[in-house]
Design a protein around this motif. Structure first.
Motif, short mmCIF file in Angstrom:
data_model
loop_
_atom_site.label_atom_id
_atom_site.label_comp_id
_atom_site.label_asym_id
_atom_site.label_seq_id
_atom_site.Cartn_x
_atom_site.Cartn_y
_atom_site.Cartn_z
N THR A 1 -5.15 -4.28 5.43
CA THR A 1 -4.67 -2.92 5.69
C THR A 1 -4.43 -2.73 7.18
OG1 THR A 1 -7.03 -2.50 5.39
CG2 THR A 1 -5.55 -1.50 3.79
N TYR B 1 -9.34 -4.20 0.66
CA TYR B 1 -8.45 -3.97 1.81
C TYR B 1 -8.64 -5.04 2.88
CZ TYR B 1 -7.61 0.41 -0.58
OH TYR B 1 -7.27 1.35 -1.52
N TYR C 1 0.84 -1.19 0.00
CA TYR C 1 0.00 0.00 0.00
C TYR C 1 0.88 1.25 0.00
CZ TYR C 1 -3.47 -3.43 1.40
OH TYR C 1 -4.27 -4.54 1.46
N SER D 1 -13.52 -0.88 -1.83
CA SER D 1 -12.49 -0.77 -0.78
C SER D 1 -12.66 -1.89 0.25
CB SER D 1 -12.55 0.60 -0.10
OG SER D 1 -13.81 0.83 0.47
N PHE E 1 -6.62 4.32 2.65
CA PHE E 1 -6.48 2.86 2.64
C PHE E 1 -7.28 2.26 3.78
CE2 PHE E 1 -2.90 4.60 0.35
CZ PHE E 1 -3.06 3.94 -0.86
#
Lengths: 338, 374
Positions: A221, A218, A22, A214, A272
């Motif tokens: 993350t 993710y 990321y 997202s 993120f």
């Protein structure tokens, strides 16, 4: 205290390698190593880690802030609210911020926002009321939301005693607290409750369906993952199946039919963060429904990265929080379209 | 779910705290954090103001909340000097058990930092004006030093310059430059840009890595990559030196590039160091080379499909020495090699069994290449 913690650091560098994919802000990306690690798979441990770190960082309220703990008795249960009132003689009625902490509906406490509450009270000369709402899984929806509603009503009804201007109350929520804040605003709108001057949202948790880009993307993350979101909704919804048509909009505000009539809103999103796209969707729909909105996506950040308070982008986030609350609560009149 | 900041002072074990400190500063270095970020990070982790004095005289100070402080504190109790920079922690009262470790990691990582925000994606092309500045021998040293730092490069560290060209069309050179940056970025610090028709790349070893093998590593990475087979890309590798000596390195890289012959297929790599005294041939006027009939023949052949293959065969034969090895390197039967060489002997009026004629042939190839790559 806990032998599992000792093994955390080598693990931290492993996770850091995982996070390298990321393009996080350099400072934020490195700082992720300094964050406490607790997974939602183990709720008691998650709460314990949060509690321990909140206490470790805690300092008493500064001398110019009066910190009171108030029990609001309601039928069958009691809601605890912490008030932070500037002591300096000044205005008899100050604006107020109803502060709803984060923690995925299962953790967090007023302790975890104690520092933030003190900072807001002193920086803005406002009364901050932080709500100790009940947590899932012991108390699933609507317990937490009911507590927030009771606190808002109390803040409005007892405004005179509290030195609060009831026409100038902001509801401020982060993460799960952000979801509660939107739900509270929807319920207040529908039931003709107290007026809210500003809805201040940071990375709100809004949608149990977990279908955004997202949310899908993710999975690992820092700060929050799609798995955390899944566990969080399972606990919060209790007997209601996440993703099913039975989930009410007051539980998952992404399901609201319309946002028309909601107060002016500020929305901060992290780049993120699995919750990013449900936030963007909220923004898009609020604008479509003519809600006054300011939205800011902070680059290179992750969910909760503002805990790295010293980082440049976190400082911008904090400065904007003060500026927006000041503009809406303390300075000038709100200009509403006619 | 990990949203709360741990403080070293509240971690349960000193071992855990120490490992976090090391991992944290490693991560700052790995993510090419700027000096400002490193000082803020040190102050935050030490929970005390921290400062850094860079070799160019700049001083940076931040408190633990990330606020910038001005001036130099008189009572810096803990400090360390590494490679011309001074790092310190302003600890009032008793030092923390981890202060020494924090300061050590802080100082080491700070040496790798640039003052300005670094290029976020090293595999993307940099601003050409910054590259031009560091490659220009006319710019003052201080200016070049600042520009180097702005690019995230260390002025004192070993560097190698690579000049990249792709046929005559300048615009297409972006692709091989980006590919080269991509190839090198995992092993070393690289920055690159297109300067007119030529691509310029500067590479530095990562902190703590050997500088001696830098050129060889660069050459191996080019030869082993997709670039080697990408048609017509040409590379000149300059003589290594410090980043402040980049103008000299760039001159030699561009000269080496002139020796890199355009190939019908595949790329061509020339290392300035390998050329030895032959590098001075580049000073001869191209017109003078073209006045030689053999050079003219080679130029003519280079423009024909079959003639270009003949040149490949000749070059392979000259560098490998036998029909068999030349044939193997070109996946060609040695009898085909022999017949193509015979044709060339006739065209050039040379006898490849005579050492003097072999030298003639080699010199003519260089001359034709230099005449083509002006």
């Amino acid at each position: 205290m806990d032998s599992r913690d000792s093994a955390a650091a080598p693990d931290a560098s492993h996770r850091h390698r995982l996070w390298r994919k990321y393009p996080l802000d350099e400072e934020i990306g490195a700082g992720a190593i300094l964050l406490a690690d607790a997974t939602l798979d183990d709720v008691p441990r998650f709460r314990e880690v949060w509690r321990r770190i909140s206490l470790a960082g805690a300092r008493p309220a500064p001398a110019n802030v009066d910190h009171q703990i108030v029990e609001l008795g309601t039928e069958g249960s009691a809601v605890t609210v912490h008030t932070y009132t500037p002591v300096a003689a000044g205005r008899s009625a100050r604006p107020a911020v109803l502060l709803l902490h984060g923690g995925a509906f299962v953790g967090g406490s007023v302790e975890s926002v104690h520092g933030q509450a003190c900072d807001l009270a002193t920086a803005l000369d406002v009364v901050v009321a932080a709500v100790e709402y009940r947590l899932a899984p012991e108390h699933p929806y609507p317990a937490g939301l009911d507590d927030c509603a009771v606190a808002l009503e109390w803040l409005t009804e007892r405004a005179d005693d509290l030195g609060v201007d009831p026409s100038s109350i902001a509801v401020h929520g982060t993460s799960a607290g952000g979801g509660l804040a939107v739900a509270l605003a929807l319920r207040t709108r529908d039931e003709g409750g107290p007026s809210i001057r500003l809805l201040f949202l940071v990375s709100p948790e809004l949608d149990d369906r977990l279908e955004t880009e997202s949310m899908r993307k993710y999975r690992d993350t820092p700060g929050f993952t799609s798995r955390d979101a899944q566990i969080s909704w399972k606990h919060y919804l209790g007997d209601i199946t996440p993703g099913s048509p039975d989930v009410p909009p007051y539980a998952a505000p992404a399901r609201a039919e319309t946002y028309a009539g909601l107060p002016p809103t500020y929305l901060a999103l992290m780049e993120f963060d699995p919750l990013r796209d449900e936030g963007l969707e909220l923004a898009r729909r609020m604008l479509a429904d003519d809600v006054r909105l300011e939205v800011h996506l902070f680059p290179g950040t992750f969910h909760g990265s503002s805990a790295l308070h010293y980082a440049e982008v976190s400082q911008r986030e904090a400065a904007e929080e003060i500026a927006v609350l000041r503009r809406r609560l303390v300075g000038g009149q709100d200009v509403q379209p006619t | 779910m990990k949203a709360l900041l741990l403080k070293l002072s509240t971690m349960d074990s000193e071992t855990e705290a120490a490992l976090r400190v090391i991992a944290y500063f490693d991560a700052l270095a790995m993510r090419s954090a700027t000096a400002e970020m490193i000082v803020r990070g040190a102050a935050a982790i030490a929970e005390a103001p921290a400062g850094l004095a860079l070799s160019d005289g700049t001083t940076l100070r931040f408190d633990s909340s990330g606020a910038r402080l001005s001036g130099r504190s008189p009572d810096a109790v803990l400090e360390e000097t590494v490679g011309g920079i001074r790092a310190w922690i302003e600890r009032a009262g008793d030092p923390n058990p981890l202060d020494a470790l924090v300061l050590e990691r802080f100082a080491i990582v700070a040496t790798t930092a640039s003052r300005e925000r670094p290029v976020r994606q090293p595999t993307e092309l940099s601003d050409p004006t910054s590259l031009e500045l560091i490659l220009s021998g006319r710019e003052p040293l201080a200016e070049r030093s600042v520009a180097l730092r702005r690019l995230g490069l260390s002025p004192d560290a070993a560097s190698v310059l690579i000049a990249v060209a792709l046929d005559d069309d300048g615009a297409g050179v972006d692709a091989p430059v980006e590919e080269l940056l991509h190839q090198l970025a995992s092993t070393m610090k690289v920055r690159g840009a297109r300067l007119g028709p030529v691509g310029a790349v500067i590479a530095q070893p990562n902190p703590g890595r050997e500088t001696e093998t830098l050129v060889r590593t660069v050459r191996d990475l080019i030869a082993g990559s997709r670039l080697a087979s990408s048609a017509r890309a040409r590379f000149g590798i300059g003589v290594p030196g410090t980043a402040l000596e980049a103008p000299t390195g760039w001159d030699s890289a561009r000269t080496a590039l002139r020796f890199a012959r355009r190939r019908a297929s595949g790329s061509s790599i020339v290392d300035a160091d390998d050329l030895g005294p032959m590098i001075h041939l580049a000073q001869v006027e191209p017109e003078r080379w073209m006045s030689d009939p053999r050079v003219r023949v080679l130029r003519e052949l280079a423009g024909q499909e079959s003639g270009a293959v003949d040149l490949e065969v000749l070059e392979a034969y000259l560098s490998l020495g036998t029909l068999r090895t030349a044939g193997q390197s070109l996946h060609m039967h040695h009898s085909s090699v022999a017949s193509r060489l015979a044709r060339l002997e006739e065209r050039l009026d040379l006898d490849f069994t005579l050492p003097s004629d072999l030298f003639q042939a080699r010199l003519c190839i260089y001359a034709a290449t230099l005449a083509a790559n002006r």
